[in-house]
Design a protein around this motif. Structure first.
Motif, PDB file in Angstrom:
ATOM      1  N   UNK A 406       0.739  -1.266  -0.073  1.00 16.08           N
ATOM      2  CA  UNK A 406      -0.194   0.052  -0.013  1.00 16.08           C
ATOM      3  C   UNK A 406       0.789   1.385   0.009  1.00 16.08           C
ATOM      4  N   UNK A 407       1.994   1.317   0.972  1.00 13.17           N
ATOM      5  CA  UNK A 407       2.742   2.403   1.083  1.00 13.17           C
ATOM      6  C   UNK A 407       3.570   2.687  -0.590  1.00 13.17           C
ATOM      7  N   UNK A 408       4.125   1.621  -0.859  1.00 11.52           N
ATOM      8  CA  UNK A 408       4.902   1.833  -2.038  1.00 11.52           C
ATOM      9  C   UNK A 408       4.121   2.448  -3.383  1.00 11.52           C
ATOM     10  N   UNK A 409       2.758   1.568  -3.540  1.00 10.84           N
ATOM     11  CA  UNK A 409       1.737   1.831  -4.483  1.00 10.84           C
ATOM     12  C   UNK A 409       1.246   3.473  -4.399  1.00 10.84           C
ATOM     13  N   UNK A 410       0.872   3.790  -3.264  1.00 14.72           N
ATOM     14  CA  UNK A 410       0.437   5.125  -3.024  1.00 14.72           C
ATOM     15  C   UNK A 410       1.756   6.236  -3.179  1.00 14.72           C
ATOM     16  N   UNK A 411       2.755   6.022  -2.793  1.00  6.59           N
ATOM     17  CA  UNK A 411       4.009   6.942  -3.151  1.00  6.59           C
ATOM     18  C   UNK A 411       4.148   7.025  -4.683  1.00  6.59           C
ATOM     19  N   UNK A 412       4.242   6.014  -5.441  1.00  6.02           N
ATOM     20  CA  UNK A 412       4.559   5.927  -6.606  1.00  6.02           C
ATOM     21  C   UNK A 412       3.352   6.713  -7.647  1.00  6.02           C
ATOM     22  N   UNK A 413       2.110   6.136  -7.274  1.00  5.76           N
ATOM     23  CA  UNK A 413       0.957   7.010  -7.859  1.00  5.76           C
ATOM     24  C   UNK A 413       0.934   8.535  -7.701  1.00  5.76           C
ATOM     25  N   UNK A 414       1.301   8.681  -6.300  1.00  6.42           N
ATOM     26  CA  UNK A 414       0.816  10.170  -5.926  1.00  6.42           C
ATOM     27  C   UNK A 414       2.163  11.011  -6.731  1.00  6.42           C
ATOM     28  N   UNK A 415       3.301  10.527  -6.658  1.00  8.01           N
ATOM     29  CA  UNK A 415       4.577  11.140  -7.259  1.00  8.01           C
ATOM     30  C   UNK A 415       4.273  11.468  -8.852  1.00  8.01           C
ATOM     31  N   UNK A 432       2.560  11.586   0.096  1.00 10.35           N
ATOM     32  CA  UNK A 432       3.029  10.463  -0.540  1.00 10.35           C
ATOM     33  C   UNK A 432       3.668   9.305   0.416  1.00 10.35           C
ATOM     34  N   UNK A 433       4.329   9.576   1.364  1.00  5.15           N
ATOM     35  CA  UNK A 433       5.124   8.823   2.016  1.00  5.15           C
ATOM     36  C   UNK A 433       4.511   8.357   3.413  1.00  5.15           C
ATOM     37  N   UNK A 434       3.124   8.848   3.762  1.00  2.00           N
ATOM     38  CA  UNK A 434       2.583   8.704   4.847  1.00  2.00           C
ATOM     39  C   UNK A 434       2.477   7.162   5.294  1.00  2.00           C
ATOM     40  N   UNK A 435       2.117   6.210   4.259  1.00  2.00           N
ATOM     41  CA  UNK A 435       1.635   5.068   4.428  1.00  2.00           C
ATOM     42  C   UNK A 435       2.958   3.931   4.582  1.00  2.00           C
ATOM     43  N   UNK A 436       4.094   4.529   4.482  1.00  2.00           N
ATOM     44  CA  UNK A 436       5.127   3.614   4.490  1.00  2.00           C
ATOM     45  C   UNK A 436       5.674   3.360   6.076  1.00  2.00           C
ATOM     46  N   UNK A 437       5.190   4.307   6.962  1.00  2.00           N
ATOM     47  CA  UNK A 437       5.519   4.043   8.160  1.00  2.00           C
ATOM     48  C   UNK A 437       4.993   2.797   8.970  1.00  2.00           C
ATOM     49  N   UNK A 438       3.914   2.383   8.576  1.00  2.00           N
ATOM     50  CA  UNK A 438       3.217   1.188   9.386  1.00  2.00           C
ATOM     51  C   UNK A 438       4.159   0.032   8.834  1.00  2.00           C
ATOM     52  N   UNK A 439       4.639   0.040   7.594  1.00  2.00           N
ATOM     53  CA  UNK A 439       5.417  -1.155   7.218  1.00  2.00           C
ATOM     54  C   UNK A 439       6.561  -1.087   7.824  1.00  2.00           C
ATOM     55  N   UNK A 440       7.100  -0.396   8.370  1.00  2.00           N
ATOM     56  CA  UNK A 440       8.333  -0.308   9.215  1.00  2.00           C
ATOM     57  C   UNK A 440       8.084  -0.874  10.651  1.00  2.00           C
TER      58      UNK A 440
END
Length: 460
Positions: A406-415, A432-440
């Protein structure tokens, strides 16, 4: 009392309240007027036609109307934006419980969203950035809630309204329309395959597509009837011209369609006028990314929009349409410039997303913790007999990959969406990077569990 502190909800509330105290103590609950504020505050609700013919969508102006009922001016805006943010993160937590058997893991993953860069930087600003980012978290939480066996009709309606509200607050979040159905169908397949029939994910994709697209089509159709413009708002052409209109040179004007000649000449005159007031703003064409980004605001608000208003009058719909035409003609004349821009802008956007995560003190701490936990796991793994099986939980594996995806797809699509019309500047890239934190966070939980299982095996 001890049992009370064993509940994840108590720790979530404690984090939300503690962060609120920190925001208050650092003055971030004092409203700050931004350059965009007036365009939201001056929004007219006198008639449907008036609302549909402005450069802003109705979402954030309606929010400002609501906060004005609570306190004079914009005093209540920061507190309301934070309160909504907390509620949206809470919904995300409820949705993420479908991914993890442990409420502590789902709570920790959701809690990371409390501390997004958008809140640190924009919760106090009277602009749409903070509220829109929070609503995007709400939509993802509802998407996860929809991944039950038989979601209720009411939940589908709430999801559809949440998506609609998100891009009504900030149209840049239209990128969610293709992302949400795609992510929803993949998650559905991952969580329920092969128990469900293969067509289950396809049906889910179709339903999500209808829920996200139908309100947009209805709204745009209504705008077409009222204001003779099929679109969510009359503004995208201004950003497009402010970015790619910079490639226009005086010798190109004669090759443009005749109806655009007055606008192109007005742009050239306005460029010279702005360059006299701001010596660093030179009207020469450049392919240097940073030069284009630095000129973006002045180019948009002080060159192209005033030039269009000089030619066509203060009609947002007309000026936006003509600026879009001019930008497209410039791109058509210099496609290699546009292609080179896309490559440089995507690289810059990706850099911005990663660097902004590293600049967030909470996320930097999480990354450091992830490295330490990984080292612990490797140490215990090396002590384990090679033939001993490693114990891991399926939900951490599936949930972690879901969060990362989810985090990667949203980041790439947003950019990708942003760079089509605008430079990927900070306030565009922070969401764009908001949803990468939960993955960490899930990675930390997974490595801790794996390391603990290896340690128990080694002790036998």
């Amino acid at each position: 009392m001890k049992s009370l502190f064993r509940r994840p909800l108590i720790w979530f509330i404690a984090q939300a309240m503690g962060f609120a105290v920190w925001l208050w103590a650092t003055g971030k609950f004092q409203p700050v007027i931004a350059p965009d504020t007036n365009s939201y505050a001056a929004f007219s609700f006198n008639s449907v036609a008036a609302a549909f013919n402005q450069i802003r969508t109705i979402g954030y102006p309606a929010f400002l109307q609501f906060t004005s009922l609570l306190a004079e001016g914009h005093t209540a805006v920061p507190c309301c934006q934070y309160a909504i943010h907390v509620m949206c993160v809470l919904v995300f937590w409820l949705g993420s419980r479908n991914l993890f058997s442990s409420s502590w893991v789902s709570m920790a993953a959701a809690s990371s969203l409390l501390y997004s860069n958008v809140i640190f930087r924009y919760v106090f600003q009277v602009t749409a950035d903070s509220l829109a980012s929070s609503l995007s978290i709400l939509t993802l939480g509802l998407l996860l809630l929809l991944n039950t066996r038989r979601p209720k009709t009411g939940l589908w309606i709430v999801f559809s309204l949440a998506v609609f509200a998100t891009y009504q607050v900030r149209p840049a979040f239209l990128f969610l329309l293709p992302v949400l159905p795609f992510c929803g169908a993949i998650i559905k397949w991952m969580l329920h395959h092969p128990a469900d029939k293969p067509s289950g994910a396809r049906r889910h994709l179709i339903r999500l597509g209808v829920c996200t697209t139908l309100p947009l089509l209805l709204f745009c159709s209504l705008r077409m009837v009222v204001s003779d413009h099929f679109g969510i708002v009359s503004f995208g052409g201004s950003n497009l011209a402010g970015t790619f209109g910079q490639f226009m040179t005086p010798d190109m004007i004669s090759d443009l369609p005749k109806e655009l000649h007055p606008l192109a000449h007005a742009v050239e005159d306005q460029r010279q006028h702005v360059a006299k007031k701001h010596p660093w703003f030179q009207p020469r064409v450049t392919l240097d990314y940073m030069d284009i980004e630095r000129r973006f605001d002045l180019s948009t608000w002080h060159v192209f929009i005033p030039a269009a208003e000089h030619v066509y009058g203060p009609d947002p719909r007309k000026t936006n349409t003509e600026l879009r035409k001019l930008a497209f003609e410039v791109i058509k004349a210099k496609p290699s410039y546009y292609a080179l821009w896309l490559g440089k802008a995507f690289w810059r956007g990706s850099y911005m997303v990663v660097s902004e995560i590293m600049a967030n003190p909470v996320y930097l701490l999480l990354i450091a913790l992830a490295i330490l936990i990984q080292m612990r796991y490797v140490f215990h793994r090396l002590k384990t007999v090679a033939s001993a099986p490693e114990i891991a939980t399926t939900d951490l594996f599936m949930g972690g990959n879901t969060m990362l995806g989810i985090g990667v797809v949203i980041a790439i699509t947003k950019i990708s969406l942003v760079i089509l019309t605008s430079p990927p500047i900070g306030r565009f890239m922070d969401p764009a990077g908001v949803f990468l934190a939960p993955a960490i966070v899930v990675f930390i939980a997974d490595r801790w569990h794996r390391g603990s299982s290896c340690s128990r095996i080694a002790e036998r």
